[in-house]
Design a protein around this motif. Structure first.
Motif, PDB file in Angstrom:
ATOM      1  N   ASP A   1      84.036   9.676 -16.367  1.00 24.71           N
ATOM      2  CA  ASP A   1      85.287   9.611 -16.542  1.00 24.71           C
ATOM      3  C   ASP A   1      86.175   8.716 -18.023  1.00 24.71           C
ATOM      4  O   ASP A   1      87.505   8.562 -17.806  1.00 24.71           O
ATOM      5  N   ASP A   2      85.438   7.634 -18.344  1.00 23.14           N
ATOM      6  CA  ASP A   2      85.799   7.122 -19.414  1.00 23.14           C
ATOM      7  C   ASP A   2      85.217   7.841 -21.502  1.00 23.14           C
ATOM      8  O   ASP A   2      84.636   6.536 -21.611  1.00 23.14           O
ATOM      9  N   TYR A   3      83.914   7.847 -20.966  1.00 24.33           N
ATOM     10  CA  TYR A   3      83.586   8.037 -22.268  1.00 24.33           C
ATOM     11  C   TYR A   3      83.350   9.906 -22.683  1.00 24.33           C
ATOM     12  O   TYR A   3      83.473  10.825 -21.650  1.00 24.33           O
ATOM     13  N   ARG A   4      82.439  10.554 -23.702  1.00 26.10           N
ATOM     14  CA  ARG A   4      82.387  11.844 -23.710  1.00 26.10           C
ATOM     15  C   ARG A   4      81.820  11.429 -25.275  1.00 26.10           C
ATOM     16  O   ARG A   4      81.614  10.457 -26.173  1.00 26.10           O
TER      17      ARG A   4
ATOM     18  N   ARG B   1      81.102   0.566 -18.651  1.00 24.63           N
ATOM     19  CA  ARG B   1      82.520   0.072 -19.031  1.00 24.63           C
ATOM     20  C   ARG B   1      82.702  -0.273 -20.626  1.00 24.63           C
ATOM     21  O   ARG B   1      83.057  -0.958 -20.585  1.00 24.63           O
TER      22      ARG B   1
ATOM     23  N   GLY C   1      90.730   7.796 -20.568  1.00 24.79           N
ATOM     24  CA  GLY C   1      89.672   9.147 -20.571  1.00 24.79           C
ATOM     25  C   GLY C   1      90.497  10.183 -20.996  1.00 24.79           C
ATOM     26  O   GLY C   1      91.044  11.262 -20.644  1.00 24.79           O
TER      27      GLY C   1
END
Length: 873
Positions: free
Chosen positions: A24-27, A88, A44
């Motif tokens: 959702d908030d990382y890659r 997060r 995101g």
């Protein structure tokens, strides 16, 4: 109007979907088994555009596994990344990477990388703090690309990102430092092949030249047999005609100095010299400039208003006009490239985060490609990725020994960010003594360092009583500097081949020892030495000659293997430290067994043409060298317009027969002469050697360089030739007897002549008791020189990129040489009030002086019963 297509990179910024692990908030993007991109964005909204630094994320997808449990685990085989997404954001508790090659674990926020480089050395007299590189002894280094701008349709622009956004590249190559450099080239672009002329000698002086005086200066170099390949015309080439203008910025020839600029540039080209002019564009283009009206119309300003056109690195109308209307006409007159002397550091008023230095570097480099020339300029370093914009101008440095001593480790350390093309002010810019006698030795040593640095650019500030022309000094200084400058042009075939290697393989011309020997502590402890290309290990003298010894001193650790002095052919033991003492003509350069160094002893004075005379210096051993040649200036080499000549050496198992094979040139043979005069110089051999070939050859042995010279005469370049060397006895030369080295020391010593014969006899004795009786005859420095030379036990203070360190060595384990390192609070002035450690000098030990910056200290070494203060704060 927008920038041209050639000003923007042909980027491939989007990684394959199969290479990414997205939450959702990382890659996490797996760019290579050892290279990861890790992003955090609370929104995101991940950005796949090319940034100022990274252009090529579309890499082959390596094999890796993903486990999405309580933690996200990405395992590439080389790295195991663990991320806890529940908190997060990246913290030391949530993000960690295990580096299997070094069995270490990196946690977010750790900075353990080796030193890299810096933007400039302006005003610096000695060391400067360096940014961290992309190599780490712990195995992982971080490139933070969060603040980079992104390339849009026209030009760079801010990324629309959350305030907590992070964009990190994790270089987990362990001790494969070259792998890390190949990693940055893979994602940021390669190092362009520099023009051949860049590798010759540059003449630069901040001076109000006229056409006549400039020609007279260049003629002086030719008359004295000192070759040049580049002429730099500093600031005073242009007019200044604005009361609100401080004189730095200008784009119009001063015709009072150069009444016919095209004729001046044509004449310089006829001399074989490429030419650059100095630019300071910060204050824009004012109405007095010759090209003001053309630029005004380009950007939509009425020229009759005479409104100054301000410089703005974010304004694409201005930028396109700046190049097309202001600079291109000057290039049409004959300016070959530009010296972008930007030091104002001001950010664009229209775009937060846009550094004008980076913008100018990028645009100038790519603007040259519009007509098929290579990206090339002289400018300051603007961050990781600057290897795409060679070469670097390191700024206005001090003309001092401290400044010179820092430049070798500074230049070598830059390899850890892939930045291989530093150009220093050889001789320094400011602070030089006005006395040729006082400054001469420093000048000669600086030129000798320049000989083995990426770019040799002689430079002087606007000081009438300081001059960097060799013949302006005494005979010894002139000879040393002239020899170095001539040898630089002789080295062009070797250097240009290494420049091509830097382009093709991401291997900088200059590398620290630890790139080759990453597991040896000695390699990290010897910043005074570095590799130049594949076959030269250099440790230039950067300290003045001792008052008592009349010799300069340099400490160097040679890696395991057989080594030879480049100039004398004398064998030098590897896997040990050496204290090198030398006169003004001594330049410490070492070749490994199997080395091949092609020279052009009669190269074109301007240094820009492929030579038709080659001397191949070879050392007995196994070696391969592919001599690379092309037209020297264009991008045609990228399409195969180049030629290579293979050179190979072999040595039989019994070290009795040495063979040299020079193959036929392959590739585009129109780029090499039909035939060349070729000689093979077999260095490091005995005088009993005999040469044999299927061609008629002439040979001669030179005792001073331990070299068998074999002349083949004129050889067609489309034919191969083989040379076999045998000996009636040992093939390899032996090391000079220790008594001869002692005699050389004594010859230079400032000591009573009647005592020297006795010292010569006693110095080679294994027992150091004799020193007690001669402690009043010999100085501390002389005693130290004799013991280090004869017995191989020593100590030194060495200048490193981060901090000085003390190094001690004792290869033979002598127990009659001891040391005491004492520290105490500053102001007490006595080591007995502090702490100390002492004992027999160890086989190898270092003392990091960064740990003692707030304290006073001294290192005393005792030889037998004679104590010598080797170094002190």
């Amino acid at each position: 109007m927008t920038l041209r297509a050639y000003h923007r990179p042909d980027a491939r910024p989007v990684a394959a979907d199969a290479a990414t692990v997205v939450g959702d908030d990382y890659r996490v993007t797996v760019l290579a088994p050892e290279l990861l991109r890790v992003e955090f964005d609370p929104d995101g909204a991940f950005d796949d555009r090319a940034t100022q630094t990274v252009w090529y994320r579309d890499q082959p997808v390596p094999e890796f596994s993903v486990d999405r449990g309580d933690e996200v685990v990405v395992d590439t085989g080389a790295l195991e990344l663990r991320y806890d997404p529940t908190d997060r954001g990246f913290t030391p508790e949530t993000l960690a990477v295990e580096v299997r090659a070094t069995a270490t674990t990196w946690r977010y926020g750790e900075t353990t990388a080796l030193p890299g480089t810096a933007r400039t050395l302006d005003t610096i007299d000695g060391r400067i703090d360096l940014e961290r590189g992309l190599c780490s002894r712990d195995g992982l280094a971080v490139l933070d690309d969060t603040a980079s701008l992104a390339f849009g349709d026209e030009w760079v622009e801010p990324r629309d990102r959350h305030d907590d956004y992070e964009d990190l590249y994790l270089f987990g190559y362990g001790h494969d430092y070259r792998g890390a450099l190949q990693g940055i080239s893979a994602i940021a672009g390669d190092t362009p092949l520099v023009p051949r002329f860049a590798l010759g000698n540059w003449w630069s002086r901040y001076w109000e030249y006229t056409d006549e005086s400039l020609r007279r200066t260049i003629d002086g170099f030719r008359e004295h047999g000192v070759p040049l390949s580049v002429c730099v015309v500093d600031m005073d080439w242009h007019v200044v005609d604005n009361p609100n203008h401080d004189g730095w910025t200008g784009f119009t020839w001063n015709e009072a100095l150069f009444p016919d600029p095209e004729a001046t540039l044509d004449w310089l080209h006829e001399q074989g010299l490429a030419t650059t002019l100095n630019l300071h564009p910060a204050q824009g283009v004012h109405p007095h400039e010759a090209r003001y009206a053309a630029l005004a119309e380009h950007v939509g300003v009425d020229p009759t208003t005479e409104v100054p056109i301000g410089f703005d690195a974010a304004d694409t109308d201005f930028l396109s006009g700046y190049f097309e209307e202001v600079l291109h006409p000057l290039e049409e007159q004959g300016v070959d490239f530009w010296w972008v002397d930007w030091q104002q550091w001001r950010e664009s008023p229209r775009m937060e985060g846009l550094d004008p230095l980076w913008a100018l570097n990028h645009l100038h480099a790519f603007d040259r490609t519009r007509d098929g020339r290579r990206p090339f300029l002289l400018s300051r370093y603007s961050g990781v990725g600057s290897h795409r914009y060679p070469v670097g101008f390191s700024g206005d440095t001090a003309s001092t020994w401290d400044s010179l001593a820092f430049q070798p480790p500074f230049t070598a350390a830059a390899a850890t960010v892939g930045y291989g093309w530093w150009s220093h002010d050889i001789g320094g810019h400011w602070g030089a003594s006005g006395s040729p006698e006082a400054f001469g030795e420093l000048y000669a040593r600086w030129v000798q360092y320049g000989l083995y640095s990426p770019v040799l650019r002689l430079h002087t500030s606007k000081m009438p009583y300081v001059d960097k022309r060799p013949w302006r000094y005494g005979r010894d200084v002139e000879a040393a500097a002239t020899d170095a400058l001539r040898h630089r042009h002789a080295l062009l075939p070797y250097l240009y081949t290494m420049a091509h290697r830097a382009h093709e393989s991401s291997v900088p011309l200059v590398e620290p020892l630890y790139v080759h020997q990453p597991e040896r502590e000695e390699a990290y402890a010897c910043p005074s030495a570095y590799y130049v290309g594949s076959d030269l290990l250099v440790a230039p003298h950067t300290r003045p000659r001792g008052e008592d010894t009349n010799l300069a001193r340099q400490s160097v650790w040679l890696p395991p293997g057989d080594w030879y002095d480049f100039h004398t052919g004398e064998p030098v033991a590897g896997n040990r430290w050496h204290a090198r003492y030398g006169d003004l003509d001594d330049v410490p350069v070492y070749l490994p067994a199997g080395a091949i160094v092609p020279l052009a002893p009669e190269s074109d004075w301007g240094g820009v043409t492929v030579p038709d005379v080659l001397d191949l210096v070879v050392i007995p051993g196994e070696g391969v060298f592919d001599l690379y040649e092309d037209d020297g200036v264009s991008l045609d080499h990228r399409d195969g317009a180049f030629a290579t000549t293979p050179i190979e050496t072999t040595l039989d198992e019994d070290d009795e027969t040495f063979t040299v094979r020079v193959g036929a040139a392959t590739g585009d043979r129109s780029l090499v002469p039909d035939a060349r005069d070729v000689s093979v110089l077999v260095r490091g051999v005995t005088e009993t050697v005999v040469a044999a070939s299927d061609r008629e050859v002439e040979s001669e042995y030179d005792q001073d360089s331990r070299t068998l010279r074999v002349d083949f005469g004129t050889l067609p370049t489309d034919e191969s030739v083989e040379l076999t060397v045998t000996a009636d006895g040992p093939l390899r030369a032996s090391r000079e007897p220790v008594v001869e080295r002692v005699r050389d020391l004594l010859w230079h010593f400032d000591a009573h002549g009647d005592a020297k014969p006795t010292v010569e006899r006693l110095a080679i004795d294994d027992d150091l008791a004799w020193l007690t009786d001669f402690a009043t005859v010999l100085s501390d420095a002389q005693i130290r020189a004799l013991v280090e030379t004869v017995h191989g036990v020593g100590a030194d203070r060495l200048v490193d990129a981060d901090a000085d360190r003390l190094v001690l060595w004792n290869h033979d384990g002598r127990d009659d040489v001891t040391y005491r390192f004492s520290t105490w609070d500053r102001g007490i002035r006595h080591p007995t009030h502090g702490t100390s450690r002492s004992g027999v000098v160890p086989a190898f030990e270092t003392i990091d002086l960064a740990d003692y910056e707030s304290r006073a200290w001294e290192l005393v070494v005792t030889y037998g019963d004679v104590s010598v203060t080797v170094a002190e704060s």
